[in-house]
Design a protein around this motif. Structure first.
Motif, PDB file in Angstrom:
ATOM      1  N   LEU A 108       0.951  -1.110   0.140  1.00  0.00           N
ATOM      2  CA  LEU A 108       0.037  -0.129   0.042  1.00  0.00           C
ATOM      3  C   LEU A 108       0.813   1.273   0.107  1.00  0.00           C
ATOM      4  O   LEU A 108       0.566   2.290  -0.435  1.00  0.00           O
ATOM      5  CB  LEU A 108      -0.813  -0.059   1.031  1.00  0.00           C
ATOM      6  N   ASN A 109       1.975   1.279   0.417  1.00  0.00           N
ATOM      7  CA  ASN A 109       2.702   2.367   0.752  1.00  0.00           C
ATOM      8  C   ASN A 109       3.625   2.712  -0.634  1.00  0.00           C
ATOM      9  O   ASN A 109       4.380   3.534  -0.724  1.00  0.00           O
ATOM     10  CB  ASN A 109       3.862   2.153   1.750  1.00  0.00           C
ATOM     11  N   LYS A 110       3.501   1.887  -1.704  1.00  0.00           N
ATOM     12  CA  LYS A 110       3.859   2.035  -2.888  1.00  0.00           C
ATOM     13  C   LYS A 110       2.923   2.879  -3.729  1.00  0.00           C
ATOM     14  O   LYS A 110       1.969   2.429  -3.815  1.00  0.00           O
ATOM     15  CB  LYS A 110       4.305   0.833  -3.682  1.00  0.00           C
ATOM     16  N   PRO A 111       2.893   4.111  -4.154  1.00  0.00           N
ATOM     17  CA  PRO A 111       2.207   4.891  -4.826  1.00  0.00           C
ATOM     18  C   PRO A 111       1.841   4.341  -6.317  1.00  0.00           C
ATOM     19  O   PRO A 111       2.337   4.732  -7.346  1.00  0.00           O
ATOM     20  CB  PRO A 111       2.701   6.448  -4.802  1.00  0.00           C
ATOM     21  N   ASP A 112       1.191   3.262  -6.230  1.00  0.00           N
ATOM     22  CA  ASP A 112       0.937   2.436  -7.442  1.00  0.00           C
ATOM     23  C   ASP A 112      -0.502   2.426  -7.760  1.00  0.00           C
ATOM     24  O   ASP A 112      -1.094   1.802  -6.982  1.00  0.00           O
ATOM     25  CB  ASP A 112       1.661   1.099  -7.351  1.00  0.00           C
ATOM     26  N   PRO A 113      -1.341   2.932  -8.834  1.00  0.00           N
ATOM     27  CA  PRO A 113      -2.592   2.673  -9.066  1.00  0.00           C
ATOM     28  C   PRO A 113      -3.197   1.348  -9.001  1.00  0.00           C
ATOM     29  O   PRO A 113      -4.345   0.900  -8.769  1.00  0.00           O
ATOM     30  CB  PRO A 113      -3.047   3.218 -10.388  1.00  0.00           C
ATOM     31  N   GLU A 114      -2.270   0.348  -9.309  1.00  0.00           N
ATOM     32  CA  GLU A 114      -2.709  -0.881  -9.480  1.00  0.00           C
ATOM     33  C   GLU A 114      -2.961  -1.567  -8.053  1.00  0.00           C
ATOM     34  O   GLU A 114      -3.640  -2.571  -7.812  1.00  0.00           O
ATOM     35  CB  GLU A 114      -1.626  -1.730 -10.296  1.00  0.00           C
ATOM     36  N   VAL A 115      -2.300  -0.980  -7.073  1.00  0.00           N
ATOM     37  CA  VAL A 115      -2.258  -1.428  -5.886  1.00  0.00           C
ATOM     38  C   VAL A 115      -3.110  -0.406  -4.771  1.00  0.00           C
ATOM     39  O   VAL A 115      -4.128  -0.962  -4.086  1.00  0.00           O
ATOM     40  CB  VAL A 115      -0.618  -1.462  -4.808  1.00  0.00           C
ATOM     41  N   ASN A 116      -2.858   0.719  -5.084  1.00  0.00           N
ATOM     42  CA  ASN A 116      -3.830   1.688  -4.055  1.00  0.00           C
ATOM     43  C   ASN A 116      -4.966   2.276  -4.446  1.00  0.00           C
ATOM     44  O   ASN A 116      -5.443   3.161  -3.971  1.00  0.00           O
ATOM     45  CB  ASN A 116      -2.748   2.930  -3.698  1.00  0.00           C
ATOM     46  N   TRP A 117      -5.738   1.586  -5.507  1.00  0.00           N
ATOM     47  CA  TRP A 117      -6.897   1.855  -5.748  1.00  0.00           C
ATOM     48  C   TRP A 117      -7.857   1.596  -4.524  1.00  0.00           C
ATOM     49  O   TRP A 117      -7.677   0.652  -3.893  1.00  0.00           O
ATOM     50  CB  TRP A 117      -7.732   1.244  -7.145  1.00  0.00           C
ATOM     51  N   ILE A 118      -9.000   2.316  -4.479  1.00  0.00           N
ATOM     52  CA  ILE A 118      -9.966   2.363  -3.271  1.00  0.00           C
ATOM     53  C   ILE A 118     -11.269   1.364  -3.763  1.00  0.00           C
ATOM     54  O   ILE A 118     -11.595   0.413  -3.124  1.00  0.00           O
ATOM     55  CB  ILE A 118     -10.275   3.550  -2.749  1.00  0.00           C
ATOM     56  N   MET A 119     -11.919   2.110  -4.669  1.00  0.00           N
ATOM     57  CA  MET A 119     -12.895   1.202  -5.153  1.00  0.00           C
ATOM     58  C   MET A 119     -13.358   1.870  -6.501  1.00  0.00           C
ATOM     59  O   MET A 119     -12.935   2.818  -7.206  1.00  0.00           O
ATOM     60  CB  MET A 119     -14.186   1.606  -4.270  1.00  0.00           C
ATOM     61  N   LYS A 120     -14.305   1.248  -7.091  1.00  0.00           N
ATOM     62  CA  LYS A 120     -14.743   1.390  -8.516  1.00  0.00           C
ATOM     63  C   LYS A 120     -16.357   1.919  -8.403  1.00  0.00           C
ATOM     64  O   LYS A 120     -17.023   1.076  -7.563  1.00  0.00           O
ATOM     65  CB  LYS A 120     -14.684   0.303  -9.334  1.00  0.00           C
ATOM     66  N   VAL A 121     -16.845   3.001  -9.025  1.00  0.00           N
ATOM     67  CA  VAL A 121     -17.856   3.756  -8.624  1.00  0.00           C
ATOM     68  C   VAL A 121     -18.751   3.942  -9.904  1.00  0.00           C
ATOM     69  O   VAL A 121     -18.101   4.550 -11.125  1.00  0.00           O
ATOM     70  CB  VAL A 121     -17.753   4.878  -7.806  1.00  0.00           C
ATOM     71  N   GLN A 122     -19.959   3.699 -10.041  1.00  0.00           N
ATOM     72  CA  GLN A 122     -20.793   4.162 -11.304  1.00  0.00           C
ATOM     73  C   GLN A 122     -21.261   5.345 -10.703  1.00  0.00           C
ATOM     74  O   GLN A 122     -22.376   5.554 -10.022  1.00  0.00           O
ATOM     75  CB  GLN A 122     -21.884   3.019 -11.635  1.00  0.00           C
ATOM     76  N   PRO A 123     -21.292   6.450 -11.428  1.00  0.00           N
ATOM     77  CA  PRO A 123     -21.586   7.667 -10.979  1.00  0.00           C
ATOM     78  C   PRO A 123     -23.138   7.752 -11.341  1.00  0.00           C
ATOM     79  O   PRO A 123     -23.736   7.206 -12.433  1.00  0.00           O
ATOM     80  CB  PRO A 123     -21.056   8.659 -12.004  1.00  0.00           C
ATOM     81  N   THR A 124     -23.754   8.409 -10.352  1.00  0.00           N
ATOM     82  CA  THR A 124     -25.398   8.899 -10.548  1.00  0.00           C
ATOM     83  C   THR A 124     -25.346   9.935 -11.524  1.00  0.00           C
ATOM     84  O   THR A 124     -24.823  10.802 -11.589  1.00  0.00           O
ATOM     85  CB  THR A 124     -25.783   9.192  -9.249  1.00  0.00           C
ATOM     86  N   ASP A 125     -26.446   9.862 -12.208  1.00  0.00           N
ATOM     87  CA  ASP A 125     -26.867  10.999 -13.281  1.00  0.00           C
ATOM     88  C   ASP A 125     -27.360  12.233 -12.598  1.00  0.00           C
ATOM     89  O   ASP A 125     -27.793  12.474 -11.437  1.00  0.00           O
ATOM     90  CB  ASP A 125     -27.918  10.792 -14.255  1.00  0.00           C
TER      91      ASP A 125
END
Length: 125
Positions: A108-125
């Motif tokens: 987690l301490n490596k600033p890598d988007p493959e590792v430190n992503w939190i969640m995937k969100v479908q935006p509301t309209d």
């Protein structure tokens, strides 16, 4: 999504570069968020959080909501220098959470988007 010229597509084809799967990330309050090809957004920990907090020692989701609003709590993190709760920059339905985010703190301490992503969100309209 940003348009790529036909010339750039030809160059990318011959050099083996792939088209990005998402638009470049935007950053708000320590969270980067990038629109994916399917219209959803991937959210993660921005490099500025690492600069502010030092080494992260703990990370966990403060709630298990199915939907989030702007400024809802996304992730509780503790570091060498402070304790923070990262907030959502967008509203939407949570599609997926990174269940491994707090399991391996060294990763987690490596600033890598493959590792430190939190969640995937479908935006509301």
């Amino acid at each position: 999504m940003a348009k790529i010229s036909i010339w750039q597509r030809i160059i990318n084809f011959f050099t083996g570069k792939k088209q990005p799967a998402h638009e470049p990330a935007q950053v708000k309050d320590g969270i980067w968020y990038a629109k994916q090809a399917d219209g959803s957004y991937l959210l993660g920990i921005d490099k500025s959080v690492y600069d502010l907090m030092g080494k992260i020692t703990f990370a966990d989701f403060p709630n298990q909501l199915d939907t989030i609003q702007v400024d809802d709590d996304l992730l509780d993190i503790e570091g060498d220098k402070s304790v923070e709760t990262l907030k959502s920059p967008i509203a939407g339905k949570i599609i997926e959470r990174n269940k491994d985010i707090g399991k391996d703190i060294d990763e987690l301490n490596k600033p890598d988007p493959e590792v430190n992503w939190i969640m995937k969100v479908q935006p509301t309209d």
